[in-house]
Design an enzyme around this catalytic site. Structure first.
Site, PDB file in Angstrom:
ATOM      1  N   ILE A  13       0.838  -1.206   0.000  1.00 45.02           N
ATOM      2  CA  ILE A  13       0.000   0.000   0.000  1.00 45.02           C
ATOM      3  C   ILE A  13       0.868   1.249   0.000  1.00 45.02           C
ATOM      4  O   ILE A  13       0.563   2.240  -0.661  1.00 45.02           O
ATOM      5  CB  ILE A  13      -0.951   0.006   1.212  1.00 45.02           C
ATOM      6  CG1 ILE A  13      -1.757  -1.286   1.271  1.00 45.02           C
ATOM      7  CG2 ILE A  13      -1.914   1.195   1.134  1.00 45.02           C
ATOM      8  CD1 ILE A  13      -2.558  -1.462   2.551  1.00 45.02           C
ATOM      9  N   ASN A  36       9.940  -6.523   4.758  1.00 44.19           N
ATOM     10  CA  ASN A  36       8.887  -7.197   3.993  1.00 44.19           C
ATOM     11  C   ASN A  36       8.676  -6.516   2.647  1.00 44.19           C
ATOM     12  O   ASN A  36       7.553  -6.421   2.151  1.00 44.19           O
ATOM     13  CB  ASN A  36       7.578  -7.213   4.786  1.00 44.19           C
ATOM     14  CG  ASN A  36       6.571  -8.207   4.229  1.00 44.19           C
ATOM     15  OD1 ASN A  36       6.943  -9.232   3.657  1.00 44.19           O
ATOM     16  ND2 ASN A  36       5.295  -7.892   4.347  1.00 44.19           N
ATOM     17  N   LYS A  86       1.871  -7.476   9.353  1.00 46.47           N
ATOM     18  CA  LYS A  86       0.473  -7.383   8.934  1.00 46.47           C
ATOM     19  C   LYS A  86      -0.247  -8.696   8.662  1.00 46.47           C
ATOM     20  O   LYS A  86      -1.402  -8.672   8.253  1.00 46.47           O
ATOM     21  CB  LYS A  86       0.390  -6.533   7.665  1.00 46.47           C
ATOM     22  CG  LYS A  86       1.152  -7.122   6.489  1.00 46.47           C
ATOM     23  CD  LYS A  86       1.015  -6.291   5.229  1.00 46.47           C
ATOM     24  CE  LYS A  86       1.703  -6.948   4.055  1.00 46.47           C
ATOM     25  NZ  LYS A  86       1.507  -6.185   2.798  1.00 46.47           N
ATOM     26  N   SER A 124      -7.306  -1.013  10.427  1.00 47.09           N
ATOM     27  CA  SER A 124      -7.850  -2.198   9.771  1.00 47.09           C
ATOM     28  C   SER A 124      -9.256  -2.487  10.255  1.00 47.09           C
ATOM     29  O   SER A 124      -9.614  -2.190  11.402  1.00 47.09           O
ATOM     30  CB  SER A 124      -6.943  -3.401  10.073  1.00 47.09           C
ATOM     31  OG  SER A 124      -7.560  -4.614   9.696  1.00 47.09           O
ATOM     32  N   TYR A 149      -2.524  -9.610  15.420  1.00 44.77           N
ATOM     33  CA  TYR A 149      -2.462  -8.517  14.444  1.00 44.77           C
ATOM     34  C   TYR A 149      -3.624  -7.554  14.656  1.00 44.77           C
ATOM     35  O   TYR A 149      -3.441  -6.338  14.743  1.00 44.77           O
ATOM     36  CB  TYR A 149      -2.494  -9.058  13.018  1.00 44.77           C
ATOM     37  CG  TYR A 149      -2.813  -7.992  11.989  1.00 44.77           C
ATOM     38  CD1 TYR A 149      -1.865  -7.037  11.640  1.00 44.77           C
ATOM     39  CD2 TYR A 149      -4.084  -7.921  11.399  1.00 44.77           C
ATOM     40  CE1 TYR A 149      -2.162  -6.038  10.728  1.00 44.77           C
ATOM     41  CE2 TYR A 149      -4.372  -6.927  10.488  1.00 44.77           C
ATOM     42  CZ  TYR A 149      -3.418  -5.989  10.154  1.00 44.77           C
ATOM     43  OH  TYR A 149      -3.720  -4.998   9.257  1.00 44.77           O
ATOM     44  N   LYS A 153      -3.860  -3.343  16.045  1.00 39.39           N
ATOM     45  CA  LYS A 153      -4.570  -2.219  15.441  1.00 39.39           C
ATOM     46  C   LYS A 153      -5.542  -1.588  16.441  1.00 39.39           C
ATOM     47  O   LYS A 153      -5.668  -0.358  16.519  1.00 39.39           O
ATOM     48  CB  LYS A 153      -5.320  -2.671  14.189  1.00 39.39           C
ATOM     49  CG  LYS A 153      -4.420  -3.099  13.041  1.00 39.39           C
ATOM     50  CD  LYS A 153      -3.464  -1.994  12.609  1.00 39.39           C
ATOM     51  CE  LYS A 153      -2.627  -2.373  11.409  1.00 39.39           C
ATOM     52  NZ  LYS A 153      -1.661  -1.317  11.018  1.00 39.39           N
ATOM     53  N   PHE A 178     -10.447  -2.372   4.581  1.00 43.34           N
ATOM     54  CA  PHE A 178     -10.966  -3.716   4.471  1.00 43.34           C
ATOM     55  C   PHE A 178      -9.867  -4.554   3.773  1.00 43.34           C
ATOM     56  O   PHE A 178      -8.756  -4.608   4.272  1.00 43.34           O
ATOM     57  CB  PHE A 178     -12.357  -3.697   3.856  1.00 43.34           C
ATOM     58  CG  PHE A 178     -13.358  -3.198   4.900  1.00 43.34           C
ATOM     59  CD1 PHE A 178     -14.105  -4.105   5.621  1.00 43.34           C
ATOM     60  CD2 PHE A 178     -13.473  -1.847   5.215  1.00 43.34           C
ATOM     61  CE1 PHE A 178     -14.964  -3.670   6.632  1.00 43.34           C
ATOM     62  CE2 PHE A 178     -14.323  -1.410   6.224  1.00 43.34           C
ATOM     63  CZ  PHE A 178     -15.078  -2.328   6.923  1.00 43.34           C
ATOM     64  N   ASN A 199      -2.003 -13.808   2.345  1.00 40.42           N
ATOM     65  CA  ASN A 199      -3.293 -13.285   1.884  1.00 40.42           C
ATOM     66  C   ASN A 199      -3.762 -14.017   0.631  1.00 40.42           C
ATOM     67  O   ASN A 199      -2.967 -14.584  -0.125  1.00 40.42           O
ATOM     68  CB  ASN A 199      -3.183 -11.778   1.617  1.00 40.42           C
ATOM     69  CG  ASN A 199      -2.850 -11.005   2.876  1.00 40.42           C
ATOM     70  OD1 ASN A 199      -3.295 -11.352   3.968  1.00 40.42           O
ATOM     71  ND2 ASN A 199      -2.056  -9.949   2.728  1.00 40.42           N
ATOM     72  N   GLY A 297      -8.154 -17.293  13.697  1.00 38.46           N
ATOM     73  CA  GLY A 297      -8.018 -15.843  13.570  1.00 38.46           C
ATOM     74  C   GLY A 297      -8.927 -15.219  12.536  1.00 38.46           C
ATOM     75  O   GLY A 297      -9.065 -14.002  12.489  1.00 38.46           O
TER      76      GLY A 297
END
Length: 340
Positions: A13, A36, A86, A124, A149, A153, A178, A199, A297
């Site tokens: 991002i 990362n 993340k 998040s 995680y 947040k 999202f 992901n 999770g």
């Protein structure tokens, strides 16, 4: 235009936001420890915007180094703070690493610039847990996080809100994302996970290109249209533009208070199996996938009410799921020919 510090600016991002900030006329300086991401992303950004943004390699958990950076860059007018671990699944396995990295880095940035700081925080939708009402609004109560995680947040938002309450010089907008997916239209930057992707979409594209094996859909017994989990997927370029809108709001001093929260999504949920189908339909590639057990999770379903972002922040997502899948695939094909 003002100078904006982007922490984690070579990440997924972050790199897209650097591009959109430049397009909007801002000067950008990046901090990243490249834990990362890749140094090559700087060259990719240069190929898109024509210049190499200033980038300082340092660990934001090192307080002395952060203070040294702030002393050398007193003209920073705003910070967009992405730098954080993340991955939901990894956080379950390595909770202490997540708490240390995600809290120390944030606190050090605040302390370094607390004399006068406009901060956009990368939050998040995980702060909502499994919402009682969907779509979930910014006024919904946060619930016990489903993962370390998500907990980082939640607590980070509490740190920011409580610090803003006693620090008038600190102005913060927390953006609750999202599920960011996709890549830049040039296919020069995109999601670049190190190791096995945590992901869905990068695992899909890596599987389709032959880099990974069979895709696992975690659970088909949820209370959803097809039994797979539901998420609100948003194109990363739309998301990047929202950060520019947030910086502009802080710059114009339009905020109703010195701590504000906005949801960033499309306002529409898609199941995992719908995403698999959208990838196949938009790219013509068939995927090899199988149903597996639920993953620790994960929440069952969540998507956002983004009315506030449209009416107050002046931002709205424009790109659809097909754009997300097509751009992610184009990025994966670019990586095959141009490995990092």
């Amino acid at each position: 235009m003002p100078k904006i510090l982007v922490t984690g600016g070579t990440g997924f991002i972050g790199s897209h936001t650097v591009v959109e900030l430049h397009n909007a006329g801002y000067e950008v300086v990046i901090i990243d420890d490249f834990s990362n991401s890749s140094h090559k992303i700087l060259k990719q950004i240069e190929a898109i915007i024509g210049i190499v943004p200033e980038c300082v390699a340092l660990d934001l958990c090192d307080e002395s180094k952060v203070n040294e950076f702030a002393a050398q860059h007193p003209d920073v007018a705003g910070v967009i703070h992405f730098a954080a671990f993340k991955a939901v699944g990894e956080s379950v396995q390595k909770p202490l690493e997540y708490y240390k990295n995600n809290f120390y880095s944030l606190i050090n940035v605040i302390n370094a610039y607390k004399r006068s700081l406009s901060l956009v925080f990368s939050s998040s939708c995980t702060v909502y847990g499994q919402p009682d009402v969907l779509p979930v609004t910014e006024f919904a109560p946060t619930k016990k996080a489903e993962s370390p995680y998500g907990n980082t947040k939640q607590i980070a938002e509490e740190i920011l809100q409580e610090t803003c309450a006693v620090t008038p010089s600190l102005h913060v907008i927390s953006l609750r994302y999202f599920n960011p997916v996709g890549a830049h239209s040039t296919a020069l930057i995109g999601e670049l996970p190190i190791g096995v992707p945590q992901n869905l979409v990068p695992f899909i594209t890596q599987s389709a290109i032959g880099k990974r094996g069979q895709i696992t859909v975690y659970g088909n017994d949820y209370d959803t249209a097809d039994g797979s989990a539901v998420r609100d997927y948003i194109h990363v370029v739309d998301l990047a533009k929202a950060h520019v809108a947030a910086i502009r709001r802080l710059e114009a001093k339009k905020a109703e208070s010195n701590y504000e929260v906005f949801n960033l999504g499309t306002g529409k949920g898609s199941t995992v199996l719908e995403i698999v189908n959208a990838f196949e339909q938009s790219t013509g590639e068939k995927l090899n996938y199988a149903i597996g057990p639920r993953r620790n999770g994960d929440v069952e379903k969540v998507w956002g009410d983004v009315t506030k972002s449209a009416e107050v922040l002046g931002w709205k997502a424009e790109l659809g799921v097909e754009d997300m899948m097509r751009s992610a695939w184009n990025w994966e094909k670019y990586l095959k020919d141009n490995p990092f």
